[in-house]
Write a protein that holds these residues in place. Sequence first.
Motif, PDB file in Angstrom:
ATOM      1  N   THR A   1       0.850  -1.188   0.000  1.00  0.00           N
ATOM      2  CA  THR A   1       0.000   0.000   0.000  1.00  0.00           C
ATOM      3  C   THR A   1       0.888   1.241   0.000  1.00  0.00           C
ATOM      4  O   THR A   1       1.783   1.358   0.833  1.00  0.00           O
ATOM      5  CB  THR A   1      -0.893   0.021   1.249  1.00  0.00           C
TER       6      THR A   1
ATOM      7  N   ARG B   1       2.600   4.640   0.764  1.00  0.00           N
ATOM      8  CA  ARG B   1       2.719   5.274   2.077  1.00  0.00           C
ATOM      9  C   ARG B   1       1.793   6.488   2.212  1.00  0.00           C
ATOM     10  O   ARG B   1       1.222   6.729   3.279  1.00  0.00           O
ATOM     11  CB  ARG B   1       4.178   5.685   2.325  1.00  0.00           C
TER      12      ARG B   1
ATOM     13  N   ILE C   1      -1.628   5.257   3.096  1.00  0.00           N
ATOM     14  CA  ILE C   1      -1.613   4.828   4.502  1.00  0.00           C
ATOM     15  C   ILE C   1      -1.697   6.042   5.430  1.00  0.00           C
ATOM     16  O   ILE C   1      -2.495   6.073   6.374  1.00  0.00           O
ATOM     17  CB  ILE C   1      -0.338   4.017   4.806  1.00  0.00           C
ATOM     18  N   ASP C   2      -0.877   7.047   5.153  1.00  0.00           N
ATOM     19  CA  ASP C   2      -0.861   8.241   6.008  1.00  0.00           C
ATOM     20  C   ASP C   2      -2.220   8.931   6.044  1.00  0.00           C
ATOM     21  O   ASP C   2      -2.662   9.404   7.097  1.00  0.00           O
ATOM     22  CB  ASP C   2       0.214   9.225   5.524  1.00  0.00           C
TER      23      ASP C   2
ATOM     24  N   ASP D   1      -3.969  -4.759  12.324  1.00  0.00           N
ATOM     25  CA  ASP D   1      -4.030  -4.971  10.884  1.00  0.00           C
ATOM     26  C   ASP D   1      -3.989  -6.482  10.659  1.00  0.00           C
ATOM     27  O   ASP D   1      -2.931  -7.100  10.773  1.00  0.00           O
ATOM     28  CB  ASP D   1      -2.854  -4.300  10.168  1.00  0.00           C
TER      29      ASP D   1
ATOM     30  N   CYS E   1      -1.197  -7.768   7.768  1.00  0.00           N
ATOM     31  CA  CYS E   1      -0.244  -6.673   8.013  1.00  0.00           C
ATOM     32  C   CYS E   1       0.912  -6.588   7.025  1.00  0.00           C
ATOM     33  O   CYS E   1       1.484  -5.522   6.843  1.00  0.00           O
ATOM     34  CB  CYS E   1       0.285  -6.748   9.438  1.00  0.00           C
TER      35      CYS E   1
ATOM     36  N   GLY F   1       3.101  -1.632   7.402  1.00  0.00           N
ATOM     37  CA  GLY F   1       3.086  -0.214   7.062  1.00  0.00           C
ATOM     38  C   GLY F   1       2.038   0.576   7.828  1.00  0.00           C
ATOM     39  O   GLY F   1       2.295   1.698   8.280  1.00  0.00           O
ATOM     40  N   PHE F   2       0.830   0.014   7.994  1.00  0.00           N
ATOM     41  CA  PHE F   2      -0.220   0.722   8.718  1.00  0.00           C
ATOM     42  C   PHE F   2       0.143   0.882  10.188  1.00  0.00           C
ATOM     43  O   PHE F   2      -0.078   1.940  10.790  1.00  0.00           O
ATOM     44  CB  PHE F   2      -1.546  -0.041   8.613  1.00  0.00           C
TER      45      PHE F   2
ATOM     46  N   LEU G   1      -6.873  -0.840  10.774  1.00  0.00           N
ATOM     47  CA  LEU G   1      -6.366  -0.211   9.548  1.00  0.00           C
ATOM     48  C   LEU G   1      -5.873  -1.337   8.652  1.00  0.00           C
ATOM     49  O   LEU G   1      -5.021  -2.121   9.079  1.00  0.00           O
ATOM     50  CB  LEU G   1      -5.226   0.756   9.868  1.00  0.00           C
TER      51      LEU G   1
ATOM     52  N   ASN H   1      -5.476  -3.130   4.383  1.00  0.00           N
ATOM     53  CA  ASN H   1      -5.689  -3.287   2.948  1.00  0.00           C
ATOM     54  C   ASN H   1      -5.658  -4.789   2.693  1.00  0.00           C
ATOM     55  O   ASN H   1      -4.639  -5.348   2.307  1.00  0.00           O
ATOM     56  CB  ASN H   1      -4.583  -2.575   2.161  1.00  0.00           C
TER      57      ASN H   1
END
Length: 489
Positions: free
Chosen positions: A167, A169, A172-173, A189, A192, A196-197, A275, A277
């Motif tokens: 994903t 960045r 994500i932010d 997550d 995961c 990153g999350f 959080l 994806n």
Amino acid sequence: MITGELKSKIDRVWDAFWSGGISNPLEVIEQITYLLFIRRLDDLQTLAEKKARVTGGPIEDPVFLPGQTHLRWSQFKNASPEVMHQTIADEVFPFLRELGTQIGGDDSTYSAHMKDARFTIPTPALLSRVVDMLDDIPMADRDTNGDLYEYLLSKIAAAGVNGQFRTPRHIIDLMVQMTAPRPGDEICDPACGTAGFLVAASEYVRDTHAEALLDSHQRQQFHRSMFHGYDFDSTMLRIGSMNMLLHGIESPDIRYRDSLSEGASEDAEKYTLILANPPFAGSLDYESTSKDLQRVVKTKKTELLFLALFLKLLKPGGRAAVIVPDGVLFGSSKAHKTLRQMLVEDQKLDAVVKLPSGVFRPYAGVSTAILFFTKTNSGGTDDVWFYDVRADGFSLDDKRNPAEANDLPDVLARWQKRDAEEERARTEQSFFVPKADIVAQGYDLSLNRYKEIVHDEIEHRDPLDIIADIEMLEDEIAKGLAELKAMLS
């Protein structure tokens, strides 16, 4: 921010891996992860030794026992490349695989993921270059460590198996800023990957709640029980775990687990923020899927099963921001409709942020959206906020070059002042849609279903006037032809 000099050094080492016969980006990162972990062990031993000298007592929880000094980073880094390669291959990696469950002040997270460590760096010369590069990085600098690892992860240039892909960045932010994690949250997550999350959430909490983390209880919770991640790829677990370590999280809960299996039941109603994806792998075998999830939504579609899982894992009042393929928004199957109805009627659907289709290139061209919802088990959806993201600061082709157009700051700004959005018309980029309208559309959540398009009014001439003009032109052409014929005769 990683410096140009360090970036160039990493690029050279990366090229050396490639020319040395290791062409899989994940394997390159995995080998670097092992070496970073080995250096971390030496740092822990050094801290324990300093403490023992100050207190005059014995070394507490030593990592290296008498006779194992030559396995320490500070020792073998000064050996010749050939001796270093042999020491690491024959002694250091077996040592890693046999580590106990406690390492100094560190928890078992990292040692658990190192139990099947494999050393695949082929030549002493390559190993020596990599060790020299990593030794130049001050490991006490959390920002440098994190930036280094983020840059390494950015080099994963191909999608993984099972629908995995990294994903971006900046996406994500955005999701982290919109959900605004706070001290005391239990963040999860369930797919995961490289974490990153979780990393972005930890950075957000550090930046926005620095004073709260001065409290010893809050600090303990932050380092040991705030962040939770699952994955069933052992390589990803190692990489994700190290990513969090290098971003200053002492002991995150990064575990091996097939999130859609029966094993996830033990974490029901445990988390306050999710959080994710999740992978869009298509279909699964019913036998391998949690029966609890199948009771919620009877389907083989992983994207739907993950949404059902998120609802199960969240505590009442917990919130989620998750990326879903567009099909979730308007799919016509019974499972699709049931899940959307559940989000609108039984929970509180907060927002649908439509992303442009090029966001995940070059990994995938799938069109996606971000769903924001709160678990209530008693409804609460009044108006759902929609935003149509047309640009994310990068070109939407495979090159993904930086571009001027970027709606993401506007998404966040409008989200944080949602009360003002009530006045926006549906012709604009963002607007609210009442629950009643969504129900009337069969719980369809696609933005285009509700967006109004303004057509420019164009005045057309009367058809009879156009016909008269055409007849006049025909008469003039006929006269011209007659005159030309007369001249020629």
